[in-house]
Write an enzyme that holds these catalytic residues in place. Structure first.
Site, PDB file in Angstrom:
ATOM      1  CD  GLU A   7     -20.741  34.446 -76.001  1.00 49.66           C
ATOM      2  OE1 GLU A   7     -20.789  35.366 -76.860  1.00 49.66           O
ATOM      3  OE2 GLU A   7     -19.885  33.569 -76.109  1.00 49.66           O
ATOM      4  CD  GLU A  45     -10.321  29.709 -78.872  1.00 51.47           C
ATOM      5  OE1 GLU A  45     -10.002  30.904 -78.502  1.00 51.47           O
ATOM      6  OE2 GLU A  45     -11.083  29.162 -78.046  1.00 51.47           O
ATOM      7  N   GLY A  91     -19.421  41.031 -79.243  1.00 54.25           N
ATOM      8  CA  GLY A  91     -19.131  40.103 -80.177  1.00 54.25           C
ATOM      9  C   GLY A  91     -19.946  39.250 -81.091  1.00 54.25           C
ATOM     10  NE  ARG A  92     -24.137  37.447 -76.669  1.00 57.97           N
ATOM     11  CZ  ARG A  92     -23.456  37.886 -75.639  1.00 57.97           C
ATOM     12  NH1 ARG A  92     -21.994  37.578 -76.030  1.00 57.97           N
ATOM     13  NH2 ARG A  92     -23.768  38.333 -74.691  1.00 57.97           N
TER      14      ARG A  92
HETATM   15  O1  F6P Z   1     -15.504  33.440 -75.853  1.00 59.37           O
HETATM   16  C1  F6P Z   1     -16.832  34.257 -75.973  1.00 59.37           C
HETATM   17  C2  F6P Z   1     -16.208  35.334 -77.110  1.00 59.37           C
HETATM   18  O2  F6P Z   1     -15.886  36.306 -76.308  1.00 59.37           O
HETATM   19  C3  F6P Z   1     -17.303  35.787 -77.748  1.00 59.37           C
HETATM   20  O3  F6P Z   1     -18.445  36.435 -77.007  1.00 59.37           O
HETATM   21  C4  F6P Z   1     -16.839  36.333 -78.901  1.00 59.37           C
HETATM   22  O4  F6P Z   1     -17.610  36.336 -79.942  1.00 59.37           O
HETATM   23  C5  F6P Z   1     -15.698  35.515 -79.148  1.00 59.37           C
HETATM   24  O5  F6P Z   1     -15.248  35.058 -77.829  1.00 59.37           O
HETATM   25  C6  F6P Z   1     -14.470  36.094 -79.894  1.00 59.37           C
HETATM   26  O6  F6P Z   1     -14.033  37.085 -79.408  1.00 59.37           O
HETATM   27  P1  F6P Z   1     -13.187  38.032 -80.074  1.00 59.37           P
HETATM   28  O7  F6P Z   1     -13.880  38.754 -81.357  1.00 59.37           O
HETATM   29  O8  F6P Z   1     -12.604  39.066 -79.320  1.00 59.37           O
HETATM   30  O9  F6P Z   1     -11.835  37.061 -80.695  1.00 59.37           O
END
Ligand code: F6P
Length: 541
Positions: A363, A223, A277-278
């Site tokens: 999560e 994304e 990430g979170r």
């Molecule tokens: O899909 C879940 C995840 O891995 C989360 O844990 C994370 O916050 C998010 O995708 C975004 O990941 P990134 O910061 O690597 O783009």
């Protein structure tokens, strides 16, 4: 996937259901479930004062719960038997408590002071303050006009491109801290893959004044990278190739990928694999937020997180706010059978806080396999949902008051308005207090039609604070982070991995070419096959 064996004996490896405290809670539940919360108040005149706890700027009133002193003693026993005190120390010491990824969990280091000497030997920790200084220099230069866009115009519109933890934190906090936005600075965000957010923003933004912050721990997320490429195309189309390095900055642990995208070396801000990430808002992931509110405000947010860390580390189990919230969560989840919990902030600036907590809690603790690789024997993470104040009242409170389910509630209540007329915040306070009272007391009288009866006896916490300042927000976030961790320790799960999001991502990758007609569906799922046929027909491919 090889699961690292559970070598760290400091963390409990026992099933919580086998613990003596759990068994004692089970018998205690049999006694408590028949009692009304109102009864508990009539038995103890000092209950409202006794069942409350203060940490930093936050006061937690937990008197409107199905608990008495015996319950709280059992909570403390449970936390101790499950090894929570040792687990807390293991986390702060930088031990690899994220076992399935063999990583330390050190978001607490991001908000520590160097003098706290928190896990300084862990690679990367000593760089925390360098990155903060680099962020500060960059942000100050943007604000002073020393750093501008490619045409020399001031950069005023900050667009965070990220998803999950790389989006929800900056978005939630930028809304919460709206009164702290620097004059002329504006925050925007793009996260979803369908591209509509960016499409709408392009109508609104002046590319010459726009700075994109690509936020991605991995810098590979579908994304984020597809949105980032679209944004880059827009800048190239409007300002030329040479403009890219002036209009894009990035926060990531993947330095090669930032380089390959064309991010100027001075515009790259790193962090480390021990930041989940979170849990990453405190790292360079907070850059877009800090660009809008200023580094002084961002540092106040960090200071708030640190206050809660110190409380969590130092307070006894029976006076420890995150531990108490975790035990209350387990009490309703595993004993009362509640499947969901509602987060209800009475300040519209916290409208994205429930969404932020959804990722943080679901999560982290939506797991059914323990760290030792065995299946859990009890339910784990609850479904978290919520909405801000009176919007929620006029939407789903009907179900809270008269539905068939027991939904424990956390009310978040600032006393002072954050930038509006105090008379209006007073109304919000009145509504919040009224709702928690009505949920507990209910309403019934002789001859009342059944459909008017409010059964009451619904539990709630009220987290009260003076004002939604950066420090208070930092404390609130850290409070829930630690709550999630304690629950995970008690359940014996790894709260810091997220393997459950991988399969869907992989399948999506395999379908991308099929959807646009470049490849044939090679999968075996008949429902997908049928839907793909319909999609292609509608798309006339
Ligand atoms: O899909 C879940 C995840 O891995 C989360 O844990 C994370 O916050 C998010 O995708 C975004 O990941 P990134 O910061 O690597 O783009």
């Amino acid at each position: 996937m090889a699961v690292n064996r559970y070598t760290n004996r400091k963390l409990s490896a026992r099933y919580p259901t086998d613990l003596r405290a759990w068994q004692a809670l089970k018998s205690h539940y049999a006694d408590m479930r028949g009692r009304e919360i109102t009864q508990l108040f009539s038995l103890d005149a000092s209950r409202a004062g006794r069942f409350s706890l203060t940490a930093g700027n936050l006061t937690l009133d937990y008197s409107k719960n199905h608990v008495n002193s015996a319950t709280c003693k059992l909570f403390t026993r449970l936390a101790k038997e499950a090894g929570v005190p040792a687990a807390i120390e293991a986390m702060f010491a930088g031990e690899p408590i994220n076992q399935t990824e063999a990583r330390s969990v050190l978001h607490t280091a991001l908000r520590s002071k160097i003098s706290d000497t928190l896990a300084l030997e862990t690679p990367g920790v000593r760089e925390v303050w360098e990155v903060l200084s680099k962020m500060e220099e960059f942000i100050d230069a943007v604000h002073s006009g020393a750093i501008n866009g490619s045409t020399g115009r001031r950069l005023t519109d900050i667009v965070n491109i990220g998803i999950g933890g790389s989006d929800l934190g900056p978005v939630m906090a930028s809304k919460a801290l709206r009164p702290y936005w620097k004059i002329d600075m504006r925050f925007h965000s793009v996260s979803n893959v369908d591209g509509t957010q960016l499409a709408d923003l392009k109508d609104e933004l002046d590319p010459e004044r726009t700075l994109f912050v690509i936020c991605s721990k991995t810098f590979t997320t579908l994304e984020t990278m597809s949105n980032a490429r679209m944004a880059r195309d827009w800048i190239v189309e409007r300002l030329g190739h040479g403009a890219v390095e002036h209009h894009f900055v990035a926060a990531s642990t993947n330095h090669d990928a930032m380089n390959a995208f064309g991010i100027h070396p001075d515009y790259r801000f790193g962090f480390w694999d021990w930041v989940g990430g979170r849990y990453s808002l405190w790292s360079a992931v907070g850059l877009s937020l800090a660009l809008v509110v200023g580094m002084d405000t961002f540092r106040r947010l960090l200071a708030g997180g640190r206050i809660m860390d110190q409380h969590f580390r130092q307070a006894a189990m029976d006076e420890n706010m995150p531990v108490l919230l975790a035990c209350l969560g387990i009490w309703y989840n595993n004993f009362f059978g509640s499947e969901t919990q509602a987060i209800l902030p009475y300040d519209n600036r916290l409208e994205r806080f429930p969404a932020y907590l959804q990722q943080l809690q679901m999560e982290s603790n939506g797991k059914s396999v323990r760290m030792d690789g065995k299946a859990v024997k009890c339910d784990t993470g609850m479904i978290i949902w919520g909405e801000a104040g009176n919007n929620a009242q006029h939407s789903f409170y009907q179900l809270l008051h008269q539905g068939t389910r027991l939904v424990p509630v956390d009310f978040l209540l600032p006393v002072t308005s954050s930038g509006a007329a105090q008379s209006q915040q007073d109304l919000a306070i009145a509504n919040c207090l009224a709702q928690s009272e009505a949920l507990m007391d209910g309403f019934d009288e002789k001859g009342l039609e059944p459909y008017r009866v409010h059964r009451g006896n619904n539990p709630s916490n009220t987290i009260l604070f003076e004002e939604l300042t950066p420090e208070t927000l930092g404390q609130l976030i850290a409070l829930y982070e630690h709550k999630v961790f304690v629950e995970g320790v008690i359940w014996g799960i790894d709260s810091f991995d997220q393997w459950g999001v991988e399969l869907g991502k992989k399948v999506a990758m395999s379908l991308a070419d099929v959807v646009c007609g470049d490849a044939r569906y090679k999968g075996t799922n008949p429902a997908t096959k049928n839907l793909l046929q319909r999609v292609r027909k509608l798309r006339r491919i």
